[in-house]
Design an enzyme around this catalytic site. Structure first.
Site, PDB file in Angstrom:
ATOM      1  CG  HIS A  35       1.740   2.483  12.453  1.00  0.00           C
ATOM      2  ND1 HIS A  35       0.466   2.007  12.672  1.00  0.00           N
ATOM      3  CD2 HIS A  35       1.992   2.226  11.155  1.00  0.00           C
ATOM      4  CE1 HIS A  35      -0.009   1.474  11.556  1.00  0.00           C
ATOM      5  NE2 HIS A  35       0.909   1.599  10.618  1.00  0.00           N
ATOM      6  CD  GLU A  90      -2.762  -1.562   5.648  1.00  0.00           C
ATOM      7  OE1 GLU A  90      -2.771  -2.579   6.363  1.00  0.00           O
ATOM      8  OE2 GLU A  90      -2.260  -0.487   6.032  1.00  0.00           O
ATOM      9  CD  GLU A  91      -1.165   2.043   7.731  1.00  0.00           C
ATOM     10  OE1 GLU A  91      -1.778   1.500   8.676  1.00  0.00           O
ATOM     11  OE2 GLU A  91       0.019   1.812   7.468  1.00  0.00           O
ATOM     12  CG  ASP A  98       3.333   0.330   7.473  1.00  0.00           C
ATOM     13  OD1 ASP A  98       2.983  -0.428   6.553  1.00  0.00           O
ATOM     14  OD2 ASP A  98       2.590   0.638   8.421  1.00  0.00           O
ATOM     15  CG  ASP A 109      -2.874   3.947   2.948  1.00  0.00           C
ATOM     16  OD1 ASP A 109      -2.455   2.911   2.396  1.00  0.00           O
ATOM     17  OD2 ASP A 109      -3.607   3.922   3.948  1.00  0.00           O
ATOM     18  CG  HIS A 153      -0.276  -0.020   2.534  1.00  0.00           C
ATOM     19  ND1 HIS A 153       0.038   1.127   3.240  1.00  0.00           N
ATOM     20  CD2 HIS A 153       0.170  -1.047   3.299  1.00  0.00           C
ATOM     21  CE1 HIS A 153       0.621   0.800   4.384  1.00  0.00           C
ATOM     22  NE2 HIS A 153       0.718  -0.514   4.445  1.00  0.00           N
TER      23      HIS A 153
END
Length: 456
Positions: free
Chosen positions: A425, A161-162, A130, A99, A97
């Site tokens: 994150h 996705e997030e 990520d 995003d 992904h």
């Protein structure tokens, strides 16, 4: 780049090394785009990231590129197909992904999160690990093969996705779009730098709410405390029964097994979890058994007044929300029911509890030993120069379960460019340039290994 399907290990490694400066530049360009797909953030960066990736795909020789726009979702999914040398070539679906999560904790970063910084052999910035490094490693593997890999490659690059991913459900309703012989879900990484790792299992998840009600309203603790049943104390007593004195889950019916694959050392885990020096780890058994092949129950919400605004009152009602992490092979609803039955059977201080089931999501256990798995294991071992190991994920990835339901016959392989220290994150997220190179090499090798395995 050569398009021969008989490329040697040395040739592939050499071409990755030659490509690496361009791959690093591509990653920096992607990290500089704050492609956050959630409410309150502008959508223009998402589309800028989308457009840049499409340009990069074309530069890598990909000609068949489409967008999948799902109703109610902002960011388009990039779908692309790179035909193999023949119709009989196996098909590999590759997912990741573009995003990223927000970086609102700017003060905790050493450098601005969307100004990619290269230092000490790493690229720092939000989304570097990520999962933009995984996008770049896929692009690099295609470039190694001059855009003509020995397998048919289907790319699925998601832009949401997030937050509220439609892919939690979409593949199950549209399985034909995801048909493949093997799938590489590049949204994970290795247990530590220099140690190639395939993720072979993911724990499931279940939510449970539990409530105690004892009084029509809160009452003065001086006048009523000691005889009026305190709902908060009753609930705390019930929650304490979920674990034994060692901190192991004590609910009957929850599956736990020994973990035999790669894992963190206790010292590594303490560092990664930022456990205080004077605090012991919870539970017994290996780290892998505690966080991957065994259950976990966490209190993620508890109704109580703020301690700074405490009131002298006996609580008439109290409620908690539990997150239950479930062995990869156990049905999540079965595990949820075990927790509910355990709590309903309790009568803390004679108080009956109201227990409610929340959402569930099953875990995932990969099939190992198939041609794609063996091809990937050999590719990782060659690329890293170390024997590939197996690990699991403590958190669920709903997409993986959705793909497994939609296309159960396809082998699912989870590996990528990041590692356990990437701090995804979190502040100062980073990807090591050497790990990016090795992940690119592994994907290029996997294309070759899998093509050869399916021809034999």
């Amino acid at each position: 780049m050569s398009t021969s399907t008989s490329r040697s290990d040395a040739q592939i490694a050499s071409e990755v090394a030659a490509l690496l400066p361009d791959l690093v530049a591509d990653l920096k360009a992607l990290v500089a785009i704050p492609s956050i797909a959630t409410d309150g953030y502008p959508t223009e960066p998402l589309f800028a990231a989308h457009d840049l990736i499409v340009d990069m795909l074309r530069d890598a020789g990909v000609e068949r590129i489409d967008d999948l726009v799902i109703e109610g979702k902002t960011a388009p999914v990039i779908l692309a197909t790179v035909p193999g040398p023949s119709e009989s070539a196996p098909t590999v679906l590759m997912y990741t992904h573009y995003d990223v999560v927000p970086a609102d904790d700017v003060e905790l970063w050493d450098t601005p999160p969307f100004e990619p910084a290269e230092r000490d052999g790493a690229i720092y910035g939000r989304g570097s690990a990520d999962s933009k490094a995984n996008i770049v490693s896929i692009l690099g593997a295609l470039r190694v093969w001059g855009g003509k890999p020995p397998v048919t490659v289907k790319l699925v690059l998601e832009g949401q996705e997030e937050f509220g991913s439609p892919f939690d459900f979409y593949p199950v309703k549209n399985p034909e779009l995801f048909a493949a012989d093997a799938m590489v879900i590049a949204d994970v990484g290795s247990v530590r730098p220099g140690v190639p790792t395939l993720t072979v299992a993911l724990r499931g998840s279940a939510q449970v709410s539990v409530e105690a009600r004892t009084l029509e309203a809160d009452k003065h603790s001086g006048l009523y405390g000691g005889a009026a049943p305190d709902a908060r104390l009753a609930l705390i007593r019930a929650l304490a029964s979920l674990h034994d004195d060692n901190g192991d889950v004590a609910v009957p019916g929850l599956r736990r097994e020994e973990w035999t694959g790669s894992s963190y050392t206790e010292a590594e885990f303490r560092e990664l979890a930022e456990i205080l020096d004077n605090v012991e780890l919870q539970g017994t058994g290996s780290i892998g058994e505690r966080i991957w092949s065994g259950p976990a129950i966490t209190v993620i919400g508890f109704d109580a007044p703020n301690a700074d605004a405490a009131v002298n009152a006996v609580a008439g009602a109290a409620r908690a929300v539990l997150n239950v992490r479930v062995h990869p092979g156990q049905d999540a609803e079965e595990a949820q029911r075990a927790v509910i039955d355990h709590l309903k059977a309790l009568r803390p201080f004679g108080v009956e509890l109201t227990v409610t089931a929340g959402e569930t999501g099953n875990g995932f256990a990969a099939t190992t030993g198939g041609p794609a798995f063996d091809a990937a294991e050999a590719a990782l071992t060659t690329a890293w120069g170390a024997q590939a190991g197996e690990m699991a994920g403590g958190g669920s990835i709903p997409l993986v379960m959705a793909l497994d339901t939609a296309v159960p016959e396809a082998e699912k392989l989870l590996f990528g460019a990041t590692d356990g220290y990437a701090n995804i994150h979190g502040p100062n997220e980073r990807v090591l340039i050497d790990e990016l190179a090795k992940a690119t090499e592994a994907k290029a090798l996997f294309f070759r290994n899998y093509a050869e395995a399916m021809r034999s």
